[in-house]
Enzyme design. Structure first.
Site, PDB file in Angstrom:
ATOM      1  N   GLY A 111       0.803  -1.209   0.000  1.00 33.38           N
ATOM      2  CA  GLY A 111       0.000   0.000   0.000  1.00 33.38           C
ATOM      3  C   GLY A 111       0.836   1.259   0.000  1.00 33.38           C
ATOM      4  N   CYS A 112       0.177   2.382  -0.231  1.00 35.09           N
ATOM      5  CA  CYS A 112       0.844   3.681  -0.304  1.00 35.09           C
ATOM      6  C   CYS A 112       1.556   3.998   1.000  1.00 35.09           C
ATOM      7  CB  CYS A 112      -0.193   4.766  -0.582  1.00 35.09           C
ATOM      8  SG  CYS A 112       0.477   6.428  -0.588  1.00 35.09           S
ATOM      9  N   GLY A 113       2.805   4.462   0.871  1.00 39.52           N
ATOM     10  CA  GLY A 113       3.567   4.882   2.035  1.00 39.52           C
ATOM     11  C   GLY A 113       4.455   3.809   2.613  1.00 39.52           C
TER      12      GLY A 113
END
Length: 276
Positions: A111-113
């Site tokens: 996921g993002c991050g």
């Protein structure tokens, strides 16, 4: 090298104000997929504002600990794709070898991050200790840092829909600011800008417009600052991580008010206190 595309586009809209509908145009921020590739292998694809992409690539490589310094990046090319960009970086031989070994251990998409992270242990990675960063901010410095960041948000003023990250040095002011539709992207772009300009993160504070999740703390600590200031609140894990890494974390900084969550010793005179 491909040039950055325009950061904004114009859209038709109907504005309803005071019960009156009016047709007109509105500036909106652009958002395109940006791939970040190392040695021909894509590490992440982020939805980002198509500006300052060289800063983005360098900052991402630094904040994700893919490289130790910008000098580890031998070359960087921005290649325009059908609907976005690919920031293609070539690494020095030893760094590329380490990166390839890390890639072979990856389990799948993330996921993002938390790009390229496959386990809980990696997500909660060990961080450098910033306790010895000697930095003194007054309460007025904190307020001016947030005010100055707002003043330098040109894309937000035009569109009202982007995040920003800035680097503020006491006595000098806001040294640089980067904006993006993504909060992580804005911070990575800032870190890349600082590296390219030769700015020392320990000399000032990173200031962000977003909430503070643990990955924002990780990126700030890896960058080398001793102080992270945010206009919104941190998560509980972000606070614990900042405390353990010796980072002073200031949140909910709005107007004249702010809250210090960790390492308050770096915030000096000008604060009345009833704290024993």
């Amino acid at each position: 090298m491909a040039k950055d595309h325009a950061s904004t586009a114009t859209a038709s809209r109907i504005s309803v104000l005071g019960g009156v509908a009016t047709r007109g145009l509105r500036a909106l921020p652009e958002e395109v997929p940006v791939a970040l590739s190392f040695g021909g292998t894509t590490q992440a694809v982020m939805m980002a504002t198509p500006a300052d992409l060289e800063d983005f690539g360098i900052g991402f490589a630094l904040s994700e600990a893919i490289v130790r310094s910008a000098d580890d990046i031998v070359s960087l090319e921005i290649v325009e794709a059908d609907q976005g960009f690919d920031v293609q970086m070539q690494l020095s031989d030893d760094v590329q070898t380490a990166f390839s070994a890390r890639r072979r251990k990856m389990a799948g998409p993330v996921g993002c991050g938390l790009c390229g992270i496959e386990s809980i242990e990696e997500a909660l990675r060990a961080l450098p200790d910033r306790e010895d960063v000697a930095l003194a901010f007054s309460a007025d410095d904190v307020r001016e840092a947030v005010r100055s960041l707002s003043m330098h948000q040109k894309l937000r003023a035009e569109t009202g829909a982007v995040h920003a990250a800035g680097f503020y040095v006491p006595g000098r002011g806001m040294a640089c600011v980067r904006e993006d539709v993504g909060r992580h992207n804005a911070l990575d772009k800032l870190i890349g800008t600082m590296a390219r300009a030769g700015l020392k993160p320990a000399d000032g504070a990173i200031v962000i417009t977003s909430r503070v999740s643990v990955d924002m703390v990780q990126k700030a600590v890896i960058a080398g600052t001793g102080l992270l200031i945010a206009v919104s609140a941190p998560t509980a894990l972000a606070v614990r991580t900042a405390e353990a890494a010796g980072l002073t974390l200031v949140g909910i900084a709005r107007g004249a008010d702010f809250e210090i969550f960790t390492r308050p010793n770096r915030i000096t005179h000008g604060v009345e206190s009833d704290v024993a």
